[in-house]
Design a protein around this motif. Structure first.
Motif, PDB file in Angstrom:
ATOM      1  N   VAL A  84       0.838  -1.199   0.000  1.00 57.07           N
ATOM      2  CA  VAL A  84       0.000   0.000   0.000  1.00 57.07           C
ATOM      3  C   VAL A  84       0.873   1.248   0.000  1.00 57.07           C
ATOM      4  O   VAL A  84       0.608   2.213  -0.744  1.00 57.07           O
ATOM      5  CB  VAL A  84      -0.943  -0.005   1.221  1.00 57.07           C
ATOM      6  N   ASP A  85       1.928   1.242   0.808  1.00 59.43           N
ATOM      7  CA  ASP A  85       2.833   2.407   0.856  1.00 59.43           C
ATOM      8  C   ASP A  85       3.496   2.634  -0.503  1.00 59.43           C
ATOM      9  O   ASP A  85       3.636   3.785  -0.955  1.00 59.43           O
ATOM     10  CB  ASP A  85       3.908   2.199   1.930  1.00 59.43           C
ATOM     11  N   GLU A  86       3.895   1.541  -1.170  1.00 55.02           N
ATOM     12  CA  GLU A  86       4.510   1.666  -2.494  1.00 55.02           C
ATOM     13  C   GLU A  86       3.521   2.248  -3.501  1.00 55.02           C
ATOM     14  O   GLU A  86       3.878   3.134  -4.299  1.00 55.02           O
ATOM     15  CB  GLU A  86       4.996   0.295  -2.960  1.00 55.02           C
ATOM     16  N   ARG A  87       2.279   1.772  -3.451  1.00 53.64           N
ATOM     17  CA  ARG A  87       1.248   2.263  -4.376  1.00 53.64           C
ATOM     18  C   ARG A  87       0.947   3.742  -4.121  1.00 53.64           C
ATOM     19  O   ARG A  87       0.791   4.524  -5.069  1.00 53.64           O
ATOM     20  CB  ARG A  87      -0.008   1.416  -4.208  1.00 53.64           C
ATOM     21  N   CYS A  88       0.872   4.125  -2.853  1.00 47.85           N
ATOM     22  CA  CYS A  88       0.613   5.530  -2.507  1.00 47.85           C
ATOM     23  C   CYS A  88       1.770   6.433  -2.953  1.00 47.85           C
ATOM     24  O   CYS A  88       1.548   7.559  -3.428  1.00 47.85           O
ATOM     25  CB  CYS A  88       0.388   5.673  -1.004  1.00 47.85           C
ATOM     26  N   ALA A  89       3.000   5.931  -2.789  1.00 45.62           N
ATOM     27  CA  ALA A  89       4.169   6.718  -3.200  1.00 45.62           C
ATOM     28  C   ALA A  89       4.166   6.932  -4.710  1.00 45.62           C
ATOM     29  O   ALA A  89       4.528   8.018  -5.206  1.00 45.62           O
ATOM     30  CB  ALA A  89       5.446   6.008  -2.758  1.00 45.62           C
ATOM     31  N   GLN A  90       3.757   5.917  -5.475  1.00 45.78           N
ATOM     32  CA  GLN A  90       3.681   6.043  -6.929  1.00 45.78           C
ATOM     33  C   GLN A  90       2.657   7.105  -7.336  1.00 45.78           C
ATOM     34  O   GLN A  90       2.904   7.923  -8.225  1.00 45.78           O
ATOM     35  CB  GLN A  90       3.318   4.695  -7.554  1.00 45.78           C
ATOM     36  N   ILE A  91       1.486   7.076  -6.672  1.00 52.64           N
ATOM     37  CA  ILE A  91       0.433   8.045  -6.979  1.00 52.64           C
ATOM     38  C   ILE A  91       0.915   9.462  -6.673  1.00 52.64           C
ATOM     39  O   ILE A  91       0.696  10.404  -7.457  1.00 52.64           O
ATOM     40  CB  ILE A  91      -0.841   7.715  -6.187  1.00 52.64           C
ATOM     41  N   ARG A  97       0.140  14.676  -5.338  1.00 53.64           N
ATOM     42  CA  ARG A  97      -0.732  14.695  -4.158  1.00 53.64           C
ATOM     43  C   ARG A  97      -0.696  13.338  -3.468  1.00 53.64           C
ATOM     44  O   ARG A  97      -0.528  12.307  -4.120  1.00 53.64           O
ATOM     45  CB  ARG A  97      -2.183  15.023  -4.534  1.00 53.64           C
ATOM     46  N   ALA A  98      -0.865  13.354  -2.155  1.00 47.88           N
ATOM     47  CA  ALA A  98      -0.914  12.117  -1.386  1.00 47.88           C
ATOM     48  C   ALA A  98      -2.348  11.604  -1.349  1.00 47.88           C
ATOM     49  O   ALA A  98      -3.293  12.397  -1.185  1.00 47.88           O
ATOM     50  CB  ALA A  98      -0.407  12.353   0.030  1.00 47.88           C
ATOM     51  N   PRO A  99      -2.551  10.304  -1.530  1.00 50.71           N
ATOM     52  CA  PRO A  99      -3.919   9.746  -1.473  1.00 50.71           C
ATOM     53  C   PRO A  99      -4.565  10.013  -0.117  1.00 50.71           C
ATOM     54  O   PRO A  99      -3.910   9.974   0.927  1.00 50.71           O
ATOM     55  CB  PRO A  99      -3.698   8.247  -1.687  1.00 50.71           C
ATOM     56  N   GLY A 100      -5.861  10.312  -0.150  1.00 47.98           N
ATOM     57  CA  GLY A 100      -6.607  10.541   1.083  1.00 47.98           C
ATOM     58  C   GLY A 100      -6.985   9.240   1.761  1.00 47.98           C
ATOM     59  O   GLY A 100      -6.689   8.138   1.265  1.00 47.98           O
ATOM     60  N   GLN A 106      -9.321   2.018  -0.406  1.00 45.73           N
ATOM     61  CA  GLN A 106      -9.570   1.309  -1.653  1.00 45.73           C
ATOM     62  C   GLN A 106      -8.299   0.645  -2.163  1.00 45.73           C
ATOM     63  O   GLN A 106      -8.329  -0.490  -2.667  1.00 45.73           O
ATOM     64  CB  GLN A 106     -10.120   2.281  -2.704  1.00 45.73           C
ATOM     65  N   ILE A 107      -7.169   1.335  -2.011  1.00 41.46           N
ATOM     66  CA  ILE A 107      -5.893   0.764  -2.437  1.00 41.46           C
ATOM     67  C   ILE A 107      -5.598  -0.502  -1.647  1.00 41.46           C
ATOM     68  O   ILE A 107      -5.151  -1.514  -2.193  1.00 41.46           O
ATOM     69  CB  ILE A 107      -4.756   1.797  -2.266  1.00 41.46           C
ATOM     70  N   LYS A 108      -5.856  -0.453  -0.336  1.00 46.82           N
ATOM     71  CA  LYS A 108      -5.619  -1.630   0.512  1.00 46.82           C
ATOM     72  C   LYS A 108      -6.485  -2.794   0.072  1.00 46.82           C
ATOM     73  O   LYS A 108      -6.015  -3.942   0.026  1.00 46.82           O
ATOM     74  CB  LYS A 108      -5.904  -1.272   1.970  1.00 46.82           C
ATOM     75  N   GLU A 109      -7.749  -2.538  -0.255  1.00 47.58           N
ATOM     76  CA  GLU A 109      -8.637  -3.604  -0.714  1.00 47.58           C
ATOM     77  C   GLU A 109      -8.143  -4.188  -2.040  1.00 47.58           C
ATOM     78  O   GLU A 109      -8.162  -5.411  -2.244  1.00 47.58           O
ATOM     79  CB  GLU A 109     -10.057  -3.064  -0.865  1.00 47.58           C
ATOM     80  N   ASP A 110      -7.676  -3.313  -2.935  1.00 48.83           N
ATOM     81  CA  ASP A 110      -7.168  -3.780  -4.231  1.00 48.83           C
ATOM     82  C   ASP A 110      -5.916  -4.634  -4.046  1.00 48.83           C
ATOM     83  O   ASP A 110      -5.772  -5.698  -4.678  1.00 48.83           O
ATOM     84  CB  ASP A 110      -6.846  -2.584  -5.136  1.00 48.83           C
ATOM     85  N   VAL A 111      -5.010  -4.183  -3.183  1.00 49.64           N
ATOM     86  CA  VAL A 111      -3.778  -4.931  -2.931  1.00 49.64           C
ATOM     87  C   VAL A 111      -4.099  -6.301  -2.338  1.00 49.64           C
ATOM     88  O   VAL A 111      -3.516  -7.323  -2.728  1.00 49.64           O
ATOM     89  CB  VAL A 111      -2.848  -4.133  -1.991  1.00 49.64           C
ATOM     90  N   THR A 112      -5.040  -6.324  -1.410  1.00 54.57           N
ATOM     91  CA  THR A 112      -5.422  -7.595  -0.773  1.00 54.57           C
ATOM     92  C   THR A 112      -5.954  -8.574  -1.809  1.00 54.57           C
ATOM     93  O   THR A 112      -5.583  -9.760  -1.800  1.00 54.57           O
ATOM     94  CB  THR A 112      -6.485  -7.350   0.307  1.00 54.57           C
TER      95      THR A 112
END
Length: 325
Positions: A84-91, A97-100, A106-112
Motif C-alpha cells: 500500500v505504501d509503495e502504491r501511494c508513493a507512486q500516486i 498529491r498524497a492519497p486521502g 480502496q488501495i488496501k482492498e485492491d492490494v489484498t
C-alpha cells in the motif's frame, strides 16, 4: 473419528425434531468448497469418515457425528502495508498529491485482492457430536469464534435447530474455588496439578500452577484473598482427564490408559476403527458431561435467576505472594 481434545456443550432446544434422513439431505447442500483464488475464506461440512464425497452425517449407536471445515487465507499485515505504501508513493510521484483516507482504503482492498491467490491457506476442522436423545450438542473446540460459526451453520442448515448454553446452579469458578479450598472434589473426580487463579480487583493479578500440588495453604490463601479459579485440571473416574474452565469448557481432554484397550482405531482399521472410536468417545463423554453438571448443582431451570457467586471457604489465613509458574 477424532478423539475429542475439547468439549464445549450446548442444550438442544425442544423446537428441533431430530430426523436423520431429513438432516442428511439438508446438510448435503452445504458441503465444503475450497476457497477460490480471490476468496478469503470458505466454510462447510466435510465427511467425518474422511472419504471424498462420503456422507456428511454419520450415526453410530444413535449418536450423530459431523465435521465442519474452516478454510482461511492469511496475508501478513506487513506485506500489505508495504505494498500500500509503495502504491501511494507512486500516486504521489505521478500526481503531486498524497492519497486521502478513502483512497488508501480502496488501495488496501485492491492490494489484498491481488495478493490473495499467493496467500497461505489454513484449515481448521471441528468435530461435532449431536446426542438426539440427551438433546445435547458437543463441539471439539475451545475457540469461541469457531464454536459460533458451527452453531450458526447448524441453525441455518437444519430446520428448527436451536441451542442454548448450559447454566448450572453453581458457577464453575465458585465450585472450583470450593473444591480447592476444602480439597474435597465431587464424587468420581480428583483434582490434578494445574490451575489458574485471577484476582477480581483492579490489579488483575494472575497466579498459575503447573505440575504443582494444589493441596497447599498457599492456594487456599489466594482464594481467601479473592482470587477466582479460571481453570482447573481434573480427572474423572481415572478414565478421562481434562481442564475445566470458568466458562464450563473442557480443554486438554485425554482418554487415559485402558479406555481404548481392545477397541478404537489403534486396534481396528477403516470404518470399523471409526465406529469403535465413536462409540468409546461418545460413551465416555456421554457419562462425564452429566456427572460434571451434577457436580455443579445441576442445570438451572428456565426462567430461574442466575446464581450469585459465593466466597469459597478457606482454612488458611490470606497470603498475597504469587506462586511460581
Amino acid at each position: 473419528m477424532p478423539r475429542f481434545k475439547n468439549a464445549l456443550a450446548f442444550r438442544i432446544e425442544p423446537s428441533w425434531n431430530p430426523d436423520f434422513d431429513a438432516a442428511q439431505q439438508q446438510l448435503d447442500g452445504l458441503r465444503f468448497v475450497p476457497c477460490g483464488p480471490s476468496q478469503e475464506s470458505s466454510t462447510g461440512w466435510v465427511p467425518p469418515r474422511g472419504a471424498e464425497h462420503g456422507l456428511l452425517l454419520e450415526s453410530v449407536g444413535g449418536q450423530w457425528l459431523l465435521e465442519y471445515m474452516i478454510e482461511s487465507k492469511t496475508l501478513p499485515a506487513s506485506v500489505i502495508r508495504r505494498k500500500v505504501d509503495e502504491r501511494c508513493a507512486q500516486i504521489e510521484a505521478q500526481t503531486g498529491r498524497a492519497p486521502g483516507k478513502k483512497e488508501k482504503k480502496q488501495i488496501k482492498e485492491d492490494v489484498t485482492q491481488e495478493l490473495l491467490p499467493l496467500a497461505f491457506t489454513r484449515h481448521a476442522r471441528v468435530a461435532v457430536w449431536i446426542d438426539p436423545q440427551a438433546r445435547r450438542l458437543t463441539l471439539d473446540t475451545s475457540n469461541q469464534a469457531r464454536a459460533d460459526a458451527v452453531v450458526t451453520a447448524l441453525v441455518q442448515g437444519l430446520d428448527g435447530f436451536a441451542v442454548a448454553a448450559f447454566h448450572t446452579q453453581v458457577e464453575p469458578a465458585s465450585a472450583m474455588a470450593g473444591w480447592l479450598a476444602t480439597q474435597e472434589p465431587p464424587a468420581g473426580f480428583t483434582i490434578d496439578r494445574e490451575c489458574e487463579l485471577k484476582a477480581t480487583d483492579d490489579s488483575k493479578a494472575v497466579v498459575r500452577y503447573a505440575k504443582h500440588p494444589l493441596d497447599i495453604d498457599e492456594v487456599r490463601g489466594h482464594i481467601e484473598a479473592g482470587k477466582r479459579p479460571t481453570r482447573l485440571a481434573m480427572t474423572w473416574e481415572d478414565r478421562v482427564s481434562f481442564e475445566l474452565t470458568e466458562g464450563m469448557q473442557l480443554r486438554k481432554l485425554q482418554f487415559l490408559e485402558g479406555v481404548f484397550d481392545g477397541g478404537g482405531s489403534d486396534a481396528k482399521q477403516g470404518d470399523e476403527g471409526f465406529d469403535a472410536d465413536a462409540a468409546i468417545v461418545t460413551g465416555e463423554l456421554g457419562a462425564l458431561l452429566p456427572a460434571l453438571m451434577e457436580a455443579l448443582g445441576g442445570e438451572m431451570a428456565m426462567g430461574q435467576p442466575a446464581p450469585k457467586a459465593e466466597a469459597a471457604p478457606a482454612e488458611a489465613p490470606a497470603q498475597t505472594e504469587d506462586a511460581p509458574f
